[in-house]
Design a protein around this motif. Sequence first.
Motif, PDB file in Angstrom:
ATOM      1  N   TYR A  38       1.029  -1.222  -0.051  1.00 51.29           N
ATOM      2  CA  TYR A  38      -0.192   0.011   0.051  1.00 51.29           C
ATOM      3  C   TYR A  38       0.823   1.183   0.064  1.00 51.29           C
ATOM      4  CZ  TYR A  38      -3.402   3.559   0.737  1.00 51.29           C
ATOM      5  OH  TYR A  38      -4.280   4.519   0.586  1.00 51.29           O
ATOM      6  N   GLY A  39       1.676   1.460   0.931  1.00 52.26           N
ATOM      7  CA  GLY A  39       2.789   2.611   0.908  1.00 52.26           C
ATOM      8  C   GLY A  39       3.391   2.843  -0.405  1.00 52.26           C
ATOM      9  N   SER A  40       3.970   1.905  -1.035  1.00 50.75           N
ATOM     10  CA  SER A  40       4.582   2.161  -2.193  1.00 50.75           C
ATOM     11  C   SER A  40       3.725   2.419  -3.404  1.00 50.75           C
ATOM     12  CB  SER A  40       5.423   0.679  -2.646  1.00 50.75           C
ATOM     13  OG  SER A  40       4.680  -0.164  -2.602  1.00 50.75           O
ATOM     14  N   VAL A  41       2.530   1.748  -3.487  1.00 50.40           N
ATOM     15  CA  VAL A  41       1.567   2.139  -4.722  1.00 50.40           C
ATOM     16  C   VAL A  41       1.066   3.374  -4.163  1.00 50.40           C
ATOM     17  CG1 VAL A  41      -0.425   1.274  -5.859  1.00 50.40           C
ATOM     18  CG2 VAL A  41       1.475  -0.362  -5.166  1.00 50.40           C
ATOM     19  N   GLY A  42       0.601   3.547  -3.069  1.00 49.84           N
ATOM     20  CA  GLY A  42      -0.053   4.892  -2.714  1.00 49.84           C
ATOM     21  C   GLY A  42       0.785   6.144  -3.015  1.00 49.84           C
ATOM     22  N   ILE A  43       2.039   5.874  -2.413  1.00 52.42           N
ATOM     23  CA  ILE A  43       2.814   7.196  -2.860  1.00 52.42           C
ATOM     24  C   ILE A  43       3.157   7.591  -4.313  1.00 52.42           C
ATOM     25  CG2 ILE A  43       5.014   5.933  -2.545  1.00 52.42           C
ATOM     26  CD1 ILE A  43       4.234   9.642  -1.666  1.00 52.42           C
ATOM     27  N   ALA A  44       3.200   6.252  -5.265  1.00 50.42           N
ATOM     28  CA  ALA A  44       3.516   6.439  -6.592  1.00 50.42           C
ATOM     29  C   ALA A  44       2.142   6.999  -7.198  1.00 50.42           C
ATOM     30  CB  ALA A  44       3.908   5.138  -7.115  1.00 50.42           C
ATOM     31  N   LEU A  45       1.104   6.617  -6.796  1.00 48.96           N
ATOM     32  CA  LEU A  45      -0.393   7.129  -7.172  1.00 48.96           C
ATOM     33  C   LEU A  45      -0.128   8.589  -7.090  1.00 48.96           C
ATOM     34  CD1 LEU A  45      -2.952   6.745  -8.280  1.00 48.96           C
ATOM     35  CD2 LEU A  45      -3.902   6.526  -6.091  1.00 48.96           C
ATOM     36  N   VAL A  46       0.290   9.105  -6.008  1.00 50.44           N
ATOM     37  CA  VAL A  46       0.219  10.316  -5.405  1.00 50.44           C
ATOM     38  C   VAL A  46       1.121  11.452  -6.073  1.00 50.44           C
ATOM     39  CG1 VAL A  46       0.829  12.119  -3.550  1.00 50.44           C
ATOM     40  CG2 VAL A  46      -0.521  10.216  -3.275  1.00 50.44           C
ATOM     41  N   LEU A  47       2.292  10.828  -6.348  1.00 50.61           N
ATOM     42  CA  LEU A  47       3.622  11.594  -7.077  1.00 50.61           C
ATOM     43  C   LEU A  47       3.258  11.465  -8.347  1.00 50.61           C
ATOM     44  CD1 LEU A  47       6.879  10.280  -5.356  1.00 50.61           C
ATOM     45  CD2 LEU A  47       5.280  12.137  -4.709  1.00 50.61           C
ATOM     46  N   SER A  48       2.310  10.806  -9.044  1.00 52.30           N
ATOM     47  CA  SER A  48       2.041  10.933 -10.444  1.00 52.30           C
ATOM     48  C   SER A  48       1.101  11.909 -11.013  1.00 52.30           C
ATOM     49  CB  SER A  48       1.261   9.493 -10.894  1.00 52.30           C
ATOM     50  OG  SER A  48      -0.083   9.598 -10.342  1.00 52.30           O
ATOM     51  N   VAL A  49       0.610  12.782  -9.854  1.00 52.05           N
ATOM     52  CA  VAL A  49      -0.345  13.859 -10.131  1.00 52.05           C
ATOM     53  C   VAL A  49       0.357  15.069  -9.572  1.00 52.05           C
ATOM     54  CG1 VAL A  49      -2.355  12.303 -10.418  1.00 52.05           C
ATOM     55  CG2 VAL A  49      -1.888  13.128  -8.153  1.00 52.05           C
ATOM     56  N   PHE A  50       1.546  15.134  -9.484  1.00 57.25           N
ATOM     57  CA  PHE A  50       2.263  16.158  -8.799  1.00 57.25           C
ATOM     58  C   PHE A  50       3.592  16.325  -9.350  1.00 57.25           C
ATOM     59  CE2 PHE A  50      -0.946  15.525  -5.369  1.00 57.25           C
ATOM     60  CZ  PHE A  50      -1.149  16.764  -5.038  1.00 57.25           C
ATOM     61  N   ALA A  51       3.783  17.736  -9.538  1.00 59.41           N
ATOM     62  CA  ALA A  51       5.337  18.034 -10.114  1.00 59.41           C
ATOM     63  C   ALA A  51       6.450  17.772  -9.267  1.00 59.41           C
ATOM     64  CB  ALA A  51       5.194  19.465 -10.304  1.00 59.41           C
TER      65      ALA A  51
END
Length: 453
Positions: A139-152
Amino acid sequence: MGTPLSSIPPADDTSLTTHPASPRTTRRRLYPWLVFALTFALLISDYMSRQVLSAVFPFLKAEWSLADSELASLTSIVALMVGLLTLPLSLIADRWGRVRSLVVMAVLWSIATLLCAIASNYEQMLAARFLVGVGEAAYGSVGIALVLSVFAPRVHATLSGAFMAGGSFGSVLGVALGGVIAVHLGWRWSFAAMAVFGLILVALFRLIVTERKVAENSVDDVAPRGVVSSAAPSGPRRAPVSSLFTNPAVLCAYAGGGLQMFTAAVLLSWTPSFFNRFYGLAPDKAGIAAAGIVLLVGSGMVVCGFITDRVGRVDIRRKWLSAIAFCVISLVCLTVGFGLAAGASQVALICLGGFFAAGSSGPTAAMVANLTHASMRASAMGSLTVANNLLGLALGPFVVGILADWVGLRTALQLSPLVYVAAIVALAAGYRLHPLGVRKLAALQARPAGGVR
């Protein structure tokens, strides 16, 4: 915990236009923050389910006559499964879809937490905690990847630190609420409450966050299979799995990030027992006192991530140096603090050391994100999570539990910060190897799409 985040520029460069924002543009600027909020809330649920166990240690020890090493195994089994399964599950999520994967994970850990509530002995509790670890693995790895994908990228260290701090905030709530519920309703209700909370959150997440909406707001050049990204493609669409382990600077970030989590994990797991045994506090009051320390750990992750982004604005290599500085401060404060007699001075030093205990999490996550191909970001974060769990979250509480059986809990806690020395060495190596890491990434991005399998 939200103060530093309020100063982060919007994830979308459309905020720089002088023309009035259209409703569509406003939605595109707000949606990344909605994704962050809901993903962050589920991370809090993740750690509430994981760390509520620490609040009921005294109850389980008394009811089932467990040794400290057995109590530690109930904590470490979760981190061990996270360490073993994070990478393969992250690879699956990169291809199957990050949003779908997060939903399945949250449902599984919530149901497993409910099974903890009905466990009748140590073996059943261990099996239920095993399932919690399976559900929480990636969850932590996929969640942070999801978040970073929509931020600069310019705000990645701040967002990484803030997101990873959700583990500490979730631990605070899990320990504090778990202790209060256990005292008034029984320890089984502590687990049941965490499970219900998780199921409610995942239902809300499923309604609002979708693969297509995330792809429409993505700043990456890749998207899950079957979903078209609005970003312009460049370089290979999918980088090889081997790229996760061929960048020397990234390997240093893995090692440094994992080792700096060792002592932070010890604080998350053992401070309730520390206050119970050495300050004579009842389990519920010990849980609240420990929650204060854990809250400082989480707040430090946010603030240190924010500081790191500011320090590294001109020269990104300075982010390595900030990570080293946070480790040094925590090493000194915690080693001296746990060596003092019980009192205000001891608590003050433990609080200061706790604030910086996981401060390197944001910098190391930002380095991993910035030095790996976007198509492998969840997998790269998964590799970092493996290191965090195997070197820190799983190893730290278990080693201290074994040491506590031999030399006492206080001495074991005093020795645990020495692991920061190894973390500092790894981070210093990452600083020196960073230019090579940048060249490795540039070479990978320059390869034609047909040249990558």
